[in-house]
Design a protein around this motif. Structure first.
Motif, PDB file in Angstrom:
ATOM      1  N   GLU A   6       0.834  -1.201   0.000  1.00 53.51           N
ATOM      2  CA  GLU A   6       0.000   0.000   0.000  1.00 53.51           C
ATOM      3  C   GLU A   6       0.869   1.251   0.000  1.00 53.51           C
ATOM      4  O   GLU A   6       2.004   1.248   0.479  1.00 53.51           O
ATOM      5  N   TRP A  36     -10.292  -3.305   0.782  1.00 55.84           N
ATOM      6  CA  TRP A  36      -9.631  -2.383   1.705  1.00 55.84           C
ATOM      7  C   TRP A  36     -10.299  -2.533   3.074  1.00 55.84           C
ATOM      8  O   TRP A  36     -11.532  -2.548   3.172  1.00 55.84           O
ATOM      9  N   CYS A  96      -4.697  -3.172   2.438  1.00 58.63           N
ATOM     10  CA  CYS A  96      -5.138  -3.781   1.189  1.00 58.63           C
ATOM     11  C   CYS A  96      -5.105  -5.298   1.382  1.00 58.63           C
ATOM     12  O   CYS A  96      -4.190  -5.825   2.034  1.00 58.63           O
TER      13      CYS A  96
END
Length: 124
Positions: A6, A36, A96
């Motif tokens: 990320e 997410w 993520c």
């Protein structure tokens, strides 16, 4: 194995915007979708948004609907989270994640691969 990284976190004032990016590499072909999640201090990790690789189907947590947008770039193996109208309660570490499970997956237990997280801080 899929690897996720990320980027894009930071400090922003309430009402501002940030765009998070997630670079996926490795065996991403085995994954069905991306998500997410976020985790604030003292809280459990919570679902924010998800998207499927092929059809681009999306789902959002009620708390972010209308403010956040998840998108993907299949050619680049990238997933993004555009966050607008940020609020102090959006402050958290954002992760993520990738899942190999078909369908709409909103539980962290359903995701196989995780990035290291990126801090988002929204000041009032």
């Amino acid at each position: 194995q899929a690897q996720l990284v990320e980027s894009g976190g930071g400090l922003v004032q309430a009402g501002g915007s940030l765009r998070l990016s997630c670079a996926a590499s490795g065996r991403t072909v085995s994954t069905y979708g991306m998500g997410w999640f976020r985790q604030a201090p003292g809280n459990e990790r919570e679902f924010v948004a998800r998207i499927s690789w092929i059809l681009g189907l999306t789902s959002y947590a009620d708390s972010v609907k209308g403010r956040f947008t998840i998108s993907r770039d299949n050619a680049k193996n990238m997933v993004y989270l555009q966050m607008n109208s940020l609020k102090p309660e959006d402050t958290a570490v954002y992760y993520c994640a990738a899942t190999t499970m078909v369908g709409t997956r909103t539980s962290s237990n359903e995701y196989n691969y995780w990035g290291q997280g990126t801090q988002v801080t929204v000041s009032s």
